[in-house]
Design an enzyme around this catalytic site. Structure first.
Site, PDB file in Angstrom:
ATOM      1  N   GLU A 176       0.827  -1.204   0.000  1.00 35.60           N
ATOM      2  CA  GLU A 176       0.000   0.000   0.000  1.00 35.60           C
ATOM      3  C   GLU A 176       0.863   1.257   0.000  1.00 35.60           C
ATOM      4  O   GLU A 176       1.838   1.363   0.750  1.00 35.60           O
ATOM      5  CB  GLU A 176      -0.884  -0.019   1.247  1.00 35.60           C
ATOM      6  CG  GLU A 176      -1.710   1.228   1.467  1.00 35.60           C
ATOM      7  CD  GLU A 176      -2.426   1.205   2.810  1.00 35.60           C
ATOM      8  OE1 GLU A 176      -3.133   2.185   3.113  1.00 35.60           O
ATOM      9  OE2 GLU A 176      -2.281   0.209   3.555  1.00 35.60           O
ATOM     10  N   ASP A 222      13.516  -1.139  15.505  1.00 40.94           N
ATOM     11  CA  ASP A 222      14.171   0.070  14.992  1.00 40.94           C
ATOM     12  C   ASP A 222      13.156   1.209  14.940  1.00 40.94           C
ATOM     13  O   ASP A 222      13.182   2.034  14.035  1.00 40.94           O
ATOM     14  CB  ASP A 222      14.752  -0.196  13.606  1.00 40.94           C
ATOM     15  CG  ASP A 222      15.738   0.884  13.163  1.00 40.94           C
ATOM     16  OD1 ASP A 222      16.314   1.562  14.036  1.00 40.94           O
ATOM     17  OD2 ASP A 222      15.925   1.055  11.939  1.00 40.94           O
ATOM     18  N   ASP A 239       8.841  -0.130   7.631  1.00 40.73           N
ATOM     19  CA  ASP A 239      10.217  -0.639   7.738  1.00 40.73           C
ATOM     20  C   ASP A 239      10.328  -1.704   8.826  1.00 40.73           C
ATOM     21  O   ASP A 239      10.841  -1.459   9.920  1.00 40.73           O
ATOM     22  CB  ASP A 239      11.208   0.499   7.998  1.00 40.73           C
ATOM     23  CG  ASP A 239      11.336   1.430   6.802  1.00 40.73           C
ATOM     24  OD1 ASP A 239      10.980   0.994   5.693  1.00 40.73           O
ATOM     25  OD2 ASP A 239      11.779   2.574   6.973  1.00 40.73           O
TER      26      ASP A 239
END
Length: 288
Positions: A176, A222, A239
């Site tokens: 997306e 992260d 990510d």
């Protein structure tokens, strides 16, 4: 007695026009520059996104057109791809295409602490990665793509705010394209304009997302305002190739604590006070 080899009209009547099959097809032109045929129909079904799929997903025969680079990163680049159905040209969607580089072309190399608790089934692949051969580098790139693909599927299916994963083909993930209220690409949280009300809304959403990750057994690993998109009032976490198994990885809790620290410091710097230790303690309670 004689035999005739000429077929009679009675034995071979003229076919009824209603029973005649005809094929009506239109030859498709070869893709132009920056275009390719969609691989949706040629990849395995496990490489398709989870069901139920959003209405905007274009399946079947389609043409992909590359629109340009959206973002360059340390280990992967993200491009914009427009997919148009060949059966219905009005049916089209713009997606993000994340393409992982091999080890030779990365500017960032994750250390082994991210992958503790993971295993490679193929012993040949394991040896190749250890030796740093070309095959090993390709396998490593595929592993990071595969890890993010599995994370996106798992988290999206559990209602965690991540981009919907459309398909994976090799080291490329189509997902997306997250947009803001104006239809443009959503900015990272670090670049978004804030108000006290928005900060409260965003923090509540992000805490819920972190709870969802921990309940699924993971920490982002992260998490920072650079790995979160602000689509208006909605936050989307991105990510995720390094998503950490908080129990299976010996340093899982350390990664979770670091995520809490990054989140708390950013919100506090914007005037919305968040205590990292309180946030961490709240999340740990959901891990067991």
């Amino acid at each position: 007695m004689s035999f005739s080899t000429t077929p009679s009209a009675a034995s071979h009547p003229e076919p009824d026009s209603a029973s005649v099959f005809t094929f009506d097809f239109q030859a498709l032109e070869d893709p132009g520059e920056g275009q390719r045929w969609s691989t949706w129909d040629t990849i395995e079904r496990l490489c398709h996104g989870p069901e139920p799929r959003p209405d905007w997903v274009v399946t079947g025969s389609a043409l992909d057109t590359e629109l340009g680079v959206l973002k360059t990163g340390k280990e992967a680049d993200v491009f914009l791809i427009e997919r148009t159905s060949t059966n219905d040209p009005e049916r089209t969607v713009v997606m993000a295409a994340k393409r992982y580089r091999n080890e030779d072309h990365r500017t960032f190399h994750r250390n082994n602490t991210y992958t503790e608790g993971r295993r490679t089934r193929n012993s040949r692949d394991t040896r190749a990665m250890a030796k740093g051969s070309e095959h090993g580098k390709a396998v490593a790139a595929g592993q990071w793509a595969g890890a993010e693909w599995e994370a996106l599927k798992t988290f999206w299916s559990q209602g965690i705010p991540v981009p919907y994963p459309v398909q994976i083909d090799g080291t490329e993930i189509l997902m997306e394209f997250v947009t803001g209220p104006d239809g443009a690409g959503a900015p990272r949280l670090a670049q978004a304009r804030t108000t006290p009300a928005l900060l409260q809304t965003w923090f509540d959403q992000l805490r819920d997302a972190m709870v969802g990750l921990v309940r699924a057994g993971f920490a982002h690993g992260d998490l920072s305002p650079y790995n979160i998109l602000a689509a208006g009032e909605r936050l989307v976490v991105i990510d995720l190739p390094q998503a950490i198994d908080v129990i299976g990885n010996p340093q899982g809790m350390d990664f979770l604590h670091r995520d809490c620290r990054n989140v708390a410091r950013w919100f506090s710097s914007k005037g919305h006070e968040v205590d990292e230790e309180t946030l961490f303690a709240d999340l740990v309670a959901y891990a067991y």
